[in-house]
Design a protein around this motif. Structure first.
Motif, mmCIF file in Angstrom:
data_model
loop_
_atom_site.group_PDB
_atom_site.id
_atom_site.type_symbol
_atom_site.label_atom_id
_atom_site.label_comp_id
_atom_site.label_asym_id
_atom_site.label_seq_id
_atom_site.Cartn_x
_atom_site.Cartn_y
_atom_site.Cartn_z
ATOM 1 N N HIS A 206 0.852 -1.193 0.000
ATOM 2 C CA HIS A 206 0.000 0.000 0.000
ATOM 3 C C HIS A 206 0.884 1.238 0.000
ATOM 4 N N ASP A 255 -5.546 -0.562 -3.347
ATOM 5 C CA ASP A 255 -6.933 -0.128 -3.366
ATOM 6 C C ASP A 255 -7.168 0.782 -4.561
ATOM 7 N N SER A 256 -8.448 1.037 -4.844
ATOM 8 C CA SER A 256 -8.800 1.806 -6.035
ATOM 9 C C SER A 256 -8.221 3.214 -6.001
ATOM 10 N N ARG A 257 -8.215 3.833 -4.822
ATOM 11 C CA ARG A 257 -7.689 5.189 -4.717
ATOM 12 C C ARG A 257 -6.208 5.213 -5.095
ATOM 13 N N PHE A 425 -8.528 5.833 1.901
ATOM 14 C CA PHE A 425 -9.047 4.761 1.056
ATOM 15 C C PHE A 425 -10.515 4.959 0.696
ATOM 16 N N VAL A 456 -11.481 -5.495 -9.114
ATOM 17 C CA VAL A 456 -11.444 -4.879 -7.796
ATOM 18 C C VAL A 456 -12.612 -3.911 -7.666
ATOM 19 N N PRO A 458 -13.852 -0.552 -5.563
ATOM 20 C CA PRO A 458 -13.329 0.475 -4.667
ATOM 21 C C PRO A 458 -14.062 0.530 -3.339
ATOM 22 N N LYS A 460 -14.878 -2.199 -1.603
ATOM 23 C CA LYS A 460 -14.557 -3.397 -0.827
ATOM 24 C C LYS A 460 -13.114 -3.313 -0.331
ATOM 25 N N PRO A 461 -12.910 -3.175 0.977
ATOM 26 C CA PRO A 461 -11.538 -3.044 1.479
ATOM 27 C C PRO A 461 -10.758 -4.342 1.310
ATOM 28 N N LYS A 462 -9.465 -4.202 1.152
ATOM 29 C CA LYS A 462 -8.595 -5.364 1.018
ATOM 30 C C LYS A 462 -8.423 -6.030 2.385
#
Length: 545
Positions: A206, A255-257, A425, A456, A458, A460-462
């Motif tokens: 990350h 993550d998407s961000r 996030f 993926v 955005p 849904k957290p990893k």
């Protein structure tokens, strides 16, 4: 360059871009430890440590940003680690942690007598490379070359000095200027006495966002590192990049961000004309010429498992594990210190990055997963302040234990990182639109299929799972559904990432995964496929294929 239509972009793949744009395609594969960047026509990319050292004008700042981390091992972690060691020792048929091996006892006896060079073992000089301290001063001959514009000067960050910096060590060096920024391995081999602060913009899969390392600074550092590779290694100037397209091969951990920010860097800051995003797992499939496989990616600080069927990632099979090659190296150091085999030198892999380089080298040279006692004589080096490296011939023991931490992660006690602000996030923009239009001076108005091939969400957290590699692989494949697909995946496991080159790992994965499959499942075959090239570069190659 003529803009591509949105309909075409929805189906574009890197191979089409390569064939249509020739050599004007750059593939980026960022990781926690290293970043791999190269032209698609290259056989292998440039592979450099993903870090930057900035000249530090404030004495109170630490030499390494991550010195703020809590590195203390708790009592429960220590007990769990020792228990895991003994479990592994039983499997490998070596003495337990509180027992002494015959070699270890002899080693300590010789060390007490001051003789360590009497062993009849082949020389390890070739494997024990010595790192030298980085020259942090500008080459005086390059100082007059400052006639470019301020924009170009900010882009050519690797070889320019800060004109405002006049720090010097003594009067004789009053005309020498510090380099403003230093990158890659050179950044990791700067003496702790020099006024520099090392930043690693990605940690544990990350962005390394923390109260001490802002998201803006992370993005600026990523931009500077990638720009340096483009200029110094690929010789692509900012003014030429509108003639190039980019493929961004990103790990499943992001993550998407974070992906959005990296696309912004490529398009706006680095000035590429267009870009596509691919998942590492999918690119690994392309890199080895497969269509269906279970991809096991073992990087420097994280490991991921994901199943691919007919070129499509199965999101419910994704597993993220919080350990990698760096943790194996630190485990190697812990074992040597426990047995008092490590020289009396100050080795700190977090505060002194050069020590991590040395440990990684020892791990890659000597660690092997095999039964029986595994020891060797090697050379460790002490890197103190600005003094030249001093060699210390030492006896490394239990070299088959650290890589087994992949299957018994309690062996790999991770350092505790501050949690990034959760608002980082939360991306409130609609990133699931068919295209994401950006209008930047460097690349025009392009419609980008950001999520068409990237599995993926955005929202849904990893999730990071604290299980061993064998359990992760078994659980991932069994989540795929149909028994026919499961059998195919268990017979099509692919190991990628730097740790994938560990000696003995293939047979260990096959054996441990087979044992991890519940007896109620009708699976009796586990096979790891042979890689076509260095596992480190397979995802990058897939992005360039």
């Amino acid at each position: 360059m003529q803009n591509l239509s949105q309909d075409y972009l929805k189906t574009v793949v890197p191979s089409q871009l390569v064939s249509e744009r020739g050599s004007n395609l750059v593939v980026f594969n960022p990781g926690s430890g290293n970043v791999r960047i190269g032209l698609a026509k290259q056989e292998t990319p440039f592979n450099v440590p993903h870090c930057i050292a900035r000249h530090n004008t404030q004495a109170w700042k630490p030499n390494v940003v991550d010195q703020m981390l809590n590195t203390e091992v708790t009592t429960s972690q220590r007990v769990e680690r020792e228990r895991a060691y003994n479990t592994v020792a039983s499997l490998l048929k070596i003495p337990y942690l509180d027992q002494s091996s015959s070699f270890g006892s002899a080693s300590r006896k010789h060390m007490q007598m001051g003789r360590i060079d009497g062993y009849n073992q082949r020389s390890t000089t070739k494997k024990d490379t010595v790192f030298t301290w980085t020259n942090v001063y500008e080459d005086e001959q390059s100082l007059p070359a400052t006639s470019e514009t301020s924009a170009d000067r900010s882009d050519a960050s690797a070889t320019r000095a800060d004109p405002d910096v006049t720090d010097s060590k003594d009067t004789s060096e009053s005309k020498r200027k510090y380099r403003k920024m230093i990158f890659g391995e050179e950044a990791m081999t700067i003496s702790p006495k020099e006024p520099y602060c090392v930043h690693c913009p990605i940690r544990r899969g990350h962005f390394n966002v923390s109260p001490h390392y802002s998201a803006q600074q992370v993005c600026e550092d990523l931009t500077a590192i990638w720009d340096w590779v483009l200029l110094d290694k690929l010789h692509i100037a900012p003014s030429e990049r509108n003639l190039y397209s980019a493929v961004l091969v990103v790990p499943e951990t992001f993550d998407s961000r974070e992906i959005k920010e990296m696309l912004t860097i490529v398009l706006r800051d680095l000035r590429f004309s267009s870009a596509v995003v691919h998942q590492e797992g999918l690119s690994a499939i392309f890199g080895n010429g497969l269509s269906t496989a279970c991809i096991v990616n073992m990087g420097a600080q994280t490991s991921t498992v994901v199943c691919i069927e007919d070129g499509v990632s199965l999101p419910n099979t994704e597993k993220i594990l919080p350990f990698g090659g760096d943790d194996i190296s630190r485990c190697l150091l812990w074992i040597q210190r426990h047995y008092k085999n490590w020289p009396q030198i100050h080795s700190d892999v977090l505060a002194k990055p050069v020590d991590m380089l040395m440990l990684n080298q020892l791990k890659e040279s000597y660690c092997d997963i095999k039964e029986g006692e595994l020891e060797t004589v090697a050379t460790a080096h002490s890197y103190e302040d600005a003094m030249p490296a001093v060699p210390h011939k030492t006896n490394l023991t239990s070299l088959n234990v650290p890589p087994m931490g992949l299957f018994y992660p309690n062996l790999l006690v991770p350092e505790v990182f501050p949690q990034p602000p959760r608002t980082w996030f939360q991306d409130h923009e609609n990133m699931l639109e068919e295209t994401w239009n950006m209008d930047y001076a460097g690349g025009g108005n392009m419609g980008l299929p950001v999520w068409d091939s990237f599995g993926v969400s955005p929202l849904k957290p990893k999730k990071v799972e604290k299980i061993g590699l064998a359990e992760a692989i078994s659980s991932s494949i069994l989540s795929a559904g149909r028994i026919e697909l499961q059998r195919k995946l268990f017979s099509s496991i692919q190991l990628i990432g730097g740790v994938g080159s560990t000696k003995g790992l293939v047979s260990a994965v096959e054996e441990r995964v087979l044992h991890a499959i519940p007896p109620t499942e009708a699976i009796d075959t586990v096979e790891v496929l042979q890689s076509r090239m260095d596992p480190t570069f397979i995802p990058w190659k897939g992005g360039a294929a």
